[in-house]
Design an enzyme around this catalytic site. Structure first.
Site: not given
Ligand code: NAD
Length: 358
Positions: A138, A193, A225, A249, A253
């Protein structure tokens, strides 16, 4: 202890008013909490032409902790981007260097039927996600959209971002996560990852280094994942999760929805010294603003987090959490968590009920 209170927009002022009642009740009971309000978001724009007025930032920086309602609303969507309410929120997080975002996902037994997962999968769920908030793809440079030669001849536009973490950024958020794991079940899962990304490889190395300072914490590693899958398959295997900005992020959620209600979940964003900003995870809910029907419990529970993580008042934090448990056990529900056989109450009635239980 000075608390900067920033109600914001939409339901922000209604839900924050309930949290203020709770803080006043604790203050009258011996805890010294001084509150001062200032506008942010659309309210900041209305008051000073800026979603983060200079005086609001000054108040927030001078305070011991910040309590925020929510910002945003359709009225402000036509403004230039730098003037939009959400920009005020991003700026205050950056200005205060709030790099560690804590998002608990806790399921109250009374609300088990609100989850989209089967009650036996989510019963007893109590996870804390620690998400790095100021780095990663980001913020990494370079980023942009530009025209480059196309493999098939000619040219075409490409979009690109840079996933980037400095060791020091990983180290400081890892310390926060290990510290929280020590106060909870002493289990930490680092999510990355590393099988594909060098940035994640470094993340994992640094987390392993930091782990040496916390021999009591059981550390595990999981690819993102798999973590996304495990969160819906068997979420109770997790205690504390630490992860980077983009993975966090998405996973936070996902985890929050395991509990069924967005109106119940609090969050904290901390700096190096555990000073922090506390807020519900939901937005300003313009569709229900001004009707006194919003659920104030996420904001009230944000006060509990503030007492625990910044003000070191664990007993007072537990008093609030126990009061919330009791009002739920009494069957009191705002509209978003109402089910047959329970008693529907307004936002302000819910605030009063929590104060009464305190
Ligand atoms: P939202 O979280 O505001 O609302 C989503 C849905 O959940 C709505 O139906 C709303 O009524 C409901 N809801 C949210 N909080 C509730 C509560 N406490 N009690 C009962 N119901 C509740 O998300 P959105 O609709 O996508 O966004 C609305 C505005 O909020 C936008 O301007 C957005 O930019 C802003 N926003 C702000 C924040 C923040 O301040 N941290 C976060 C997300 C969105």
């Amino acid at each position: 202890m000075k608390i900067a209170v920033l109600p914001g927009d939409g339901i922000g002022p209604e839900i924050v008013a309930q949290a203020v009642k709770v803080m006043k009740a604790l203050s009258s009971d011996g805890l010294k909490l001084e509150m001062e309000e200032a506008p942010i978001g659309g309210a900041g724009y209305d008051a000073a032409g800026d979603p983060l007025p200079a005086s609001t930032l000054e108040l927030a920086k001078a305070a011991d902790a910040v309590l925020l309602g929510a910002v945003g609303g359709p009225r402000y969507d036509v403004l230039d981007r730098p003037l939009r309410p959400e920009r005020g929120l991003l700026r205050i997080r950056k200005e205060m260097n709030l790099f560690a975002n804590l998002r608990p996902a806790f399921l109250y037994p009374e609300l088990a039927s609100a989850s989209t997962l089967r009650p036996e999968v989510v019963a007893g769920l109590d996870i804390m996600i620690v998400r790095e908030l100021t780095g990663d793809v980001y913020f990494g440079q370079p980023r942009g959209i530009e025209t480059r030669p196309s493999p098939n001849g000619g040219s075409e536009r490409v979009g690109f971002n840079t996933m980037l973490y400095a060791e020091s950024e990983v180290r400081r958020v890892a310390h926060v996560a290990f510290g929280i794991a020590m106060k909870r079940g002493k289990k930490l899962c680092s999510v990355e990852k590393a099988n594909v990304l060098e940035c994640s490889e470094l993340w994992k190395e640094v987390v392993l280094e930091v782990a040496k300072d916390y021999p009591e914490v059981e550390l595990s590693h999981m690819y993102v994942d798999n973590a996304a899958m495990q969160l819906v398959r068997n979420p109770r295997q997790f205690d504390v999760i630490v992860t980077g900005n983009i993975f966090g992020d998405i996973l936070s959620d996902e985890a929050s929805m395991l509990t069924g209600s967005i109106g119940m979940l609090a969050s904290a964003s901390l700096d190096q010294n555990n000073k922090g900003m506390y807020e519900p995870i939901h937005g300003s809910a313009p569709d229900i603003a001004g009707k006194d029907i919003a659920n104030p419990l996420a904001t009230i529970l944000s006060v509990a987090m503030m007492l625990r993580y910044t003000l070191n008042q664990e007993a007072a934090a537990q008093r609030i959490e126990n009061a919330v448990k009791k009002v739920l056990a009494q069957g009191l529900r705002t509209a978003d968590i109402f089910t047959e056989g329970t008693q529907k109450v307004s936002c302000s009635q819910m605030g009063d009920a929590v104060v009464k239980q305190l």
